[in-house]
Design an enzyme around this catalytic site. Structure first.
Site, short mmCIF file in Angstrom:
data_model
loop_
_atom_site.label_atom_id
_atom_site.label_comp_id
_atom_site.label_asym_id
_atom_site.label_seq_id
_atom_site.Cartn_x
_atom_site.Cartn_y
_atom_site.Cartn_z
N GLY A 9 1.34 -99.07 -30.05
CA GLY A 9 1.31 -97.62 -30.26
C GLY A 9 0.40 -97.31 -31.44
CB ALA A 10 -3.09 -96.61 -31.71
CB VAL A 13 5.07 -94.37 -36.28
CG1 VAL A 13 5.79 -95.52 -36.99
CG2 VAL A 13 5.91 -93.11 -36.34
NE ARG A 88 15.98 -90.10 -35.19
CZ ARG A 88 16.62 -89.52 -36.21
NH1 ARG A 88 17.86 -89.11 -36.07
NH2 ARG A 88 16.02 -89.36 -37.37
CG ASN A 95 10.33 -92.75 -25.98
OD1 ASN A 95 9.30 -92.43 -25.39
ND2 ASN A 95 10.64 -92.29 -27.16
CG ASN A 120 13.86 -92.42 -32.78
OD1 ASN A 120 14.82 -93.08 -33.13
ND2 ASN A 120 13.01 -91.87 -33.64
NE ARG A 151 13.62 -88.95 -43.19
CZ ARG A 151 13.43 -89.17 -41.90
NH1 ARG A 151 14.45 -89.48 -41.12
NH2 ARG A 151 12.24 -89.07 -41.38
CG HIS A 175 17.56 -93.67 -36.76
ND1 HIS A 175 17.49 -93.34 -38.09
CD2 HIS A 175 16.35 -93.35 -36.24
CE1 HIS A 175 16.29 -92.85 -38.35
NE2 HIS A 175 15.59 -92.84 -37.24
N1 APR Z 1 1.90 -98.46 -23.96
C1 APR Z 1 1.28 -98.39 -25.16
N2 APR Z 1 1.26 -97.28 -25.92
C2 APR Z 1 1.89 -96.19 -25.43
C3 APR Z 1 2.58 -96.20 -24.20
C4 APR Z 1 2.56 -97.39 -23.45
N3 APR Z 1 3.17 -97.48 -22.28
N4 APR Z 1 3.10 -94.96 -24.01
C5 APR Z 1 2.76 -94.23 -25.08
N5 APR Z 1 2.04 -94.97 -25.94
C6 APR Z 1 1.43 -94.55 -27.20
C7 APR Z 1 0.80 -93.17 -27.13
O1 APR Z 1 -0.45 -93.21 -26.44
C8 APR Z 1 0.66 -92.81 -28.60
O2 APR Z 1 -0.61 -93.19 -29.13
O3 APR Z 1 2.40 -94.43 -28.23
C9 APR Z 1 1.79 -93.63 -29.27
C10 APR Z 1 2.86 -92.77 -29.88
O4 APR Z 1 2.27 -92.07 -30.93
P1 APR Z 1 2.70 -90.59 -31.35
O5 APR Z 1 2.76 -89.73 -30.13
O6 APR Z 1 1.86 -90.18 -32.49
O7 APR Z 1 4.23 -90.78 -31.82
P2 APR Z 1 4.75 -91.32 -33.24
O8 APR Z 1 4.94 -90.19 -34.16
O9 APR Z 1 3.88 -92.46 -33.66
O10 APR Z 1 6.19 -91.85 -32.84
C11 APR Z 1 6.36 -92.99 -32.03
O11 APR Z 1 8.35 -93.66 -33.16
O12 APR Z 1 9.60 -92.62 -34.80
C12 APR Z 1 9.49 -92.88 -33.43
O13 APR Z 1 10.54 -90.95 -32.40
C13 APR Z 1 9.31 -91.60 -32.65
O14 APR Z 1 9.65 -92.57 -30.48
C14 APR Z 1 8.66 -92.10 -31.40
C15 APR Z 1 7.83 -93.30 -31.88
#
Ligand code: APR
Length: 257
Positions: A9-10, A13, A88, A95, A120, A151, A175
């Site tokens: 996940g890029a 987070v 969540r 997810n 989450n 927090r 959480h």
């Molecule tokens: N494979 C790889 N990456 C994926 C997939 C997948 N199947 N599905 C989604 N992603 C990537 C998205 O393309 C996106 O770049 O996961 C990334 C999620 O990034 P954000 O939407 O910015 O979300 P973020 O704030 O990083 O949160 C990610 O962490 O804290 C938890 O609740 C939050 O579940 C969420 C997770």
């Protein structure tokens, strides 16, 4: 030899975890995402910060799980963040599919890795990762307690006008709304917090801690917190790599312990 960390996940987070890990030179990094170009672009941008920041870890962005092979730690952040009004748990179905699919792929090529789950709803996703990976339970850890405790400590330090470093506390439980900040184990420079503020004030802080994630979501509107969550992940990785024996509250699968 440097350790290897994969961040799945890029997004907010994941990219911030990579940023913090690079700054601390804790590991070579692979950032993987389903989106083409995003992990490559962010990884290259981070790599190009190296000469300025003074780090020389390797950072690679990819869409190919082969690049993640033999990671020491895999941080799972892939999935969807919540929007205002969502709990969540509202993220569960979407997810679950993401975590199941991605953990299958990383576990296959990094069979010795420690998995740190962030996606989450955290407790359910950590259990999904445990089941899907078939890793031993001590290698599948959820990041929750470190963040919730941070927090809680922030709010107490602010209320008492003292350094956050003087505030020690524990937030246990899930959480979410069931989390349990424990006043009995909360001290400020060794003094029980109950001796330093009235019960109503502490109760308000406990309530704010429980809703800490939602407070940020309500401000951001389009996503959820990522600076403090990424800092929490990095504290866990740093404790693992340096074998610090740190006591950090985490999500873990228990069988009577
Ligand atoms: N494979 C790889 N990456 C994926 C997939 C997948 N199947 N599905 C989604 N992603 C990537 C998205 O393309 C996106 O770049 O996961 C990334 C999620 O990034 P954000 O939407 O910015 O979300 P973020 O704030 O990083 O949160 C990610 O962490 O804290 C938890 O609740 C939050 O579940 C969420 C997770």
């Amino acid at each position: 030899m440097r350790k290897k960390v994969t961040v799945v996940g890029a997004g907010n987070v994941g990219a911030t975890v990579a940023h913090r890990l690079a700054d601390k030179q804790l590991a070579d990094l692979v950032v993987i995402d389903i989106l083409e170009g995003v992990p490559q672009g962010k990884a290259l941008d981070l790599l190009e910060s190296g000469p300025i920041e003074g780090y020389d870890v390797r950072i690679k962005g990819t869409n190919d799980y082969a690049d993640t092979a033999n990671s020491d730690v895999v941080v799972m952040t892939a999935g969807f963040p919540r929007k205002p009004g969502m709990s969540r748990d509202d993220l569960l179905k979407k997810n679950y599919d993401v975590v199941k699919g991605t953990i299958e792929k990383v576990a296959k090529v990094s069979p010795e890795a420690i998995l740190i789950i962030v996606t989450n709803p955290l407790d359910a996703m950590a259990q999904t990762a445990l089941k899907v990976s078939c890793f031993s339970k001590n290698r599948v850890i959820g990041m929750a307690g470190v963040l919730d405790t941070a927090r809680y400590r922030t709010f107490i330090a602010e209320a008492l006008n003292v350094s956050v470093q003087n505030v020690q506390g524990f937030v246990l439980g899930g959480h979410g709304d069931t989390m349990v900040p424990v006043p009995r184990y909360t001290t400020v420079a060794g003094i029980p917090v109950g001796e330093l503020m009235p019960k109503e004030k502490l109760d308000a802080i406990i309530d704010r801690t429980r809703k800490g994630g939602a407070e940020i979501v309500n401000y951001l509107k389009t996503g959820s917190a990522f600076y403090a969550p990424s800092a929490a992940v990095v504290e866990m990785i740093e404790a693992i790599f340096n074998d610090r024996k740190k006591i950090l509250p985490c999500t873990a699968y228990l069988e009577g312990e």
